[in-house]
Design a protein around this motif. Structure first.
Motif, short mmCIF file in Angstrom:
data_model
loop_
_atom_site.label_atom_id
_atom_site.label_comp_id
_atom_site.label_asym_id
_atom_site.label_seq_id
_atom_site.Cartn_x
_atom_site.Cartn_y
_atom_site.Cartn_z
N LEU A 120 38.00 9.15 32.14
CA LEU A 120 38.14 7.71 31.96
C LEU A 120 39.46 7.27 32.58
O LEU A 120 40.47 7.96 32.47
CB LEU A 120 38.11 7.37 30.47
CG LEU A 120 36.89 7.86 29.68
CD1 LEU A 120 37.00 7.42 28.22
CD2 LEU A 120 35.59 7.38 30.30
N PHE A 121 39.41 6.12 33.23
CA PHE A 121 40.56 5.43 33.80
C PHE A 121 41.08 6.06 35.09
O PHE A 121 41.38 5.36 36.03
CB PHE A 121 41.70 5.26 32.79
CG PHE A 121 41.28 4.49 31.58
CD1 PHE A 121 41.15 3.10 31.62
CD2 PHE A 121 40.98 5.14 30.40
CE1 PHE A 121 40.74 2.39 30.51
CE2 PHE A 121 40.56 4.43 29.28
CZ PHE A 121 40.45 3.05 29.34
N HIS A 132 34.56 4.04 35.73
CA HIS A 132 35.26 5.28 35.48
C HIS A 132 34.73 6.39 36.39
O HIS A 132 34.23 6.10 37.47
CB HIS A 132 35.19 5.63 33.99
CG HIS A 132 35.80 4.55 33.15
ND1 HIS A 132 37.15 4.45 32.92
CD2 HIS A 132 35.24 3.47 32.52
CE1 HIS A 132 37.41 3.39 32.17
NE2 HIS A 132 36.27 2.78 31.92
N LEU A 159 37.38 3.12 25.76
CA LEU A 159 37.23 2.23 26.92
C LEU A 159 38.05 0.96 26.79
O LEU A 159 38.43 0.36 27.79
CB LEU A 159 35.75 1.90 27.14
CG LEU A 159 34.86 3.07 27.56
CD1 LEU A 159 33.40 2.65 27.60
CD2 LEU A 159 35.32 3.66 28.90
N ALA A 216 43.75 12.46 34.49
CA ALA A 216 43.07 11.70 33.43
C ALA A 216 43.62 12.05 32.05
O ALA A 216 43.76 13.23 31.72
CB ALA A 216 41.57 11.98 33.47
N ASN A 255 43.77 3.12 28.54
CA ASN A 255 44.18 4.49 28.84
C ASN A 255 45.22 5.03 27.87
O ASN A 255 45.92 5.99 28.16
CB ASN A 255 44.69 4.62 30.29
CG ASN A 255 44.62 6.05 30.79
OD1 ASN A 255 43.79 6.84 30.35
ND2 ASN A 255 45.49 6.38 31.72
N VAL A 294 30.95 3.21 31.90
CA VAL A 294 31.48 4.48 32.39
C VAL A 294 31.09 4.66 33.86
O VAL A 294 31.92 5.02 34.70
CB VAL A 294 30.99 5.66 31.53
CG1 VAL A 294 31.29 7.00 32.20
CG2 VAL A 294 31.63 5.62 30.15
#
Length: 153
Positions: free
Chosen positions: A52-53, A14, A142, A59, A146, A10
């Protein structure tokens, strides 16, 4: 060890927030009346929320900060009433368009809380378990590229 590796990912790839302090964790637990499980405690002491991503606002996965976590029935239906869902369901991730992943603090498996998919249009009638723990959820998220991994199951 699994959470350590996930948290390192992360931070590396991220968009984590700054860590929560132990005092912030204690204040959160006093506010909500339940204790973070080991996975959630590790996450929040590592970062107090994350996307994330992609960064906000784009997001798909936005793990809420401690200050943003609310009882699901209040967040999704605006009332703290049993007809609007169990009191043990709390928002944990915001997924866009008023959809959430919830944590069910009334259930535990190996000392960890399960996570639930809460589609805003069918909440609270159609809520389903999508992970047995935050660690499992984070690992699968993860690896998802996505995408919402549970929608393909």
């Amino acid at each position: 060890m699994m959470m350590e590796n996930l948290l390192a990912e992360v931070s590396r790839v991220h968009f984590p927030n700054a860590p929560a302090t132990p005092a912030q964790v204690a204040a959160f637990e006093a506010r909500v009346g339940w204790q973070l499980d080991p996975d959630l405690r590790a996450f929040y002491l590592h970062c107090d929320g994350a996307t994330l991503f992609r960064p906000r606002p784009d997001a798909n996965y936005r793990i809420l900060s401690l200050a943003e976590i609310r009882r699901a029935r209040v967040e999704l239906r605006g009332q703290d009433d049993d007809s609007k869902g169990p009191p043990s369901w709390y928002t944990l991730l915001y997924l866009q368009d008023s959809d959430y992943v919830l944590v069910d603090v009334a259930q535990q498996q190996d000392g960890r809380y399960p996570l639930l998919d809460a589609y805003h249009e069918t909440y609270p009638l159609e809520v389903r378990r999508i992970a047995v723990s935050f660690g499992e959820f984070l690992q699968r998220a993860l690896r998802s590229g996505n995408e919402f991994f549970w929608l393909n199951e």
